[in-house]
Design a protein around this motif. Structure first.
Motif, PDB file in Angstrom:
ATOM      1  N   CYS A  66       0.848  -1.202   0.000  1.00 39.33           N
ATOM      2  CA  CYS A  66       0.000   0.000   0.000  1.00 39.33           C
ATOM      3  C   CYS A  66       0.876   1.241   0.000  1.00 39.33           C
ATOM      4  O   CYS A  66       1.843   1.327   0.757  1.00 39.33           O
ATOM      5  CB  CYS A  66      -0.903   0.001   1.233  1.00 39.33           C
ATOM      6  N   CYS A  71       0.016   4.903   4.900  1.00 39.16           N
ATOM      7  CA  CYS A  71       1.169   4.014   4.731  1.00 39.16           C
ATOM      8  C   CYS A  71       2.379   4.811   4.247  1.00 39.16           C
ATOM      9  O   CYS A  71       3.499   4.573   4.695  1.00 39.16           O
ATOM     10  CB  CYS A  71       0.837   2.870   3.779  1.00 39.16           C
ATOM     11  N   CYS A 107      -4.957   2.321  -0.866  1.00 40.26           N
ATOM     12  CA  CYS A 107      -5.385   1.943   0.490  1.00 40.26           C
ATOM     13  C   CYS A 107      -6.044   0.560   0.573  1.00 40.26           C
ATOM     14  O   CYS A 107      -6.969   0.251  -0.170  1.00 40.26           O
ATOM     15  CB  CYS A 107      -6.338   3.001   1.022  1.00 40.26           C
ATOM     16  N   CYS A 111      -5.549   1.291   7.525  1.00 37.69           N
ATOM     17  CA  CYS A 111      -4.618   2.408   7.784  1.00 37.69           C
ATOM     18  C   CYS A 111      -4.068   2.385   9.211  1.00 37.69           C
ATOM     19  O   CYS A 111      -2.945   2.808   9.449  1.00 37.69           O
ATOM     20  CB  CYS A 111      -5.301   3.738   7.511  1.00 37.69           C
TER      21      CYS A 111
HETATM   22  S1  FES Z   1      -3.227   3.961   3.560  1.00 40.59           S
HETATM   23 FE1  FES Z   1      -2.379   1.979   3.575  1.00 40.59          FE
HETATM   24  S2  FES Z   1      -4.006   0.765   4.308  1.00 40.59           S
HETATM   25 FE2  FES Z   1      -4.868   2.740   4.186  1.00 40.59          FE
END
Ligand code: FES
Length: 146
Positions: A66, A71, A107, A111
């Motif tokens: 991600c 992330c 995503c 998160c």
């Molecule tokens: S920003 Fe990586 S899981 Fe949501």
């Protein structure tokens, strides 16, 4: 086309599973278009819309790192580079043994445990190089036992 969308997506899933290499051969895409009586360009458009489908051979294990905001803030780029160096391939590529493909994705909906990656259907969070080493070693060990 709209009323056939879900069934076509199911056909994509089935074709990808049957390929054994996480991809849908182009001949299969043509078959799906024919079977559902829709144009090849419509089916191709649908196929490219969903990143989980590919018409190129991919590894048995697809590592999706991600790179969305949470992330990214937790150094997902370092995670991505670490995995690339470890496996000796760039993102979007597959290891020579056909085992791993690395992809960068948006995503994964987890998160709170950033940075995250998903390998096939399983999500791994709070990633560190050590954790990645263990996860990949486990997979390689399982493969050798198969
Ligand atoms: S920003 Fe990586 S899981 Fe949501």
């Amino acid at each position: 086309m709209e009323n056939k969308r879900e069934d076509i997506i199911l056909a994509f899933h089935k074709a990808q599973e049957e390929s054994g290499s996480n991809y849908i051969p182009i001949e299969k895409v043509k078959d799906i278009a024919k079977n559902f009586n829709v144009s090849l360009s419509e089916v191709s458009g649908l196929l490219t819309f969903y990143t989980m489908f590919s018409t190129e051979k991919r590894g048995k294990y697809i590592i999706r790192v991600c790179d969305s905001l949470s992330c990214r803030l937790m150094h997902s780029i370092d995670i991505l580079l670490y995995i690339q160096n470890k496996l000796g391939i760039d993102e979007g590529k597959t290891t020579k043994d056909g085992l791993f493909t690395i992809e960068r994705v948006n995503c994964l909906g987890r998160c709170f445990s950033a940075p995250n990656m998903m390998i096939n259907d399983k999500i791994y969070g709070n990633l560190t190089p050590e954790k990645i080493d263990n996860i990949i070693s486990e997979i390689i060990k399982e493969e050798k036992n198969d």
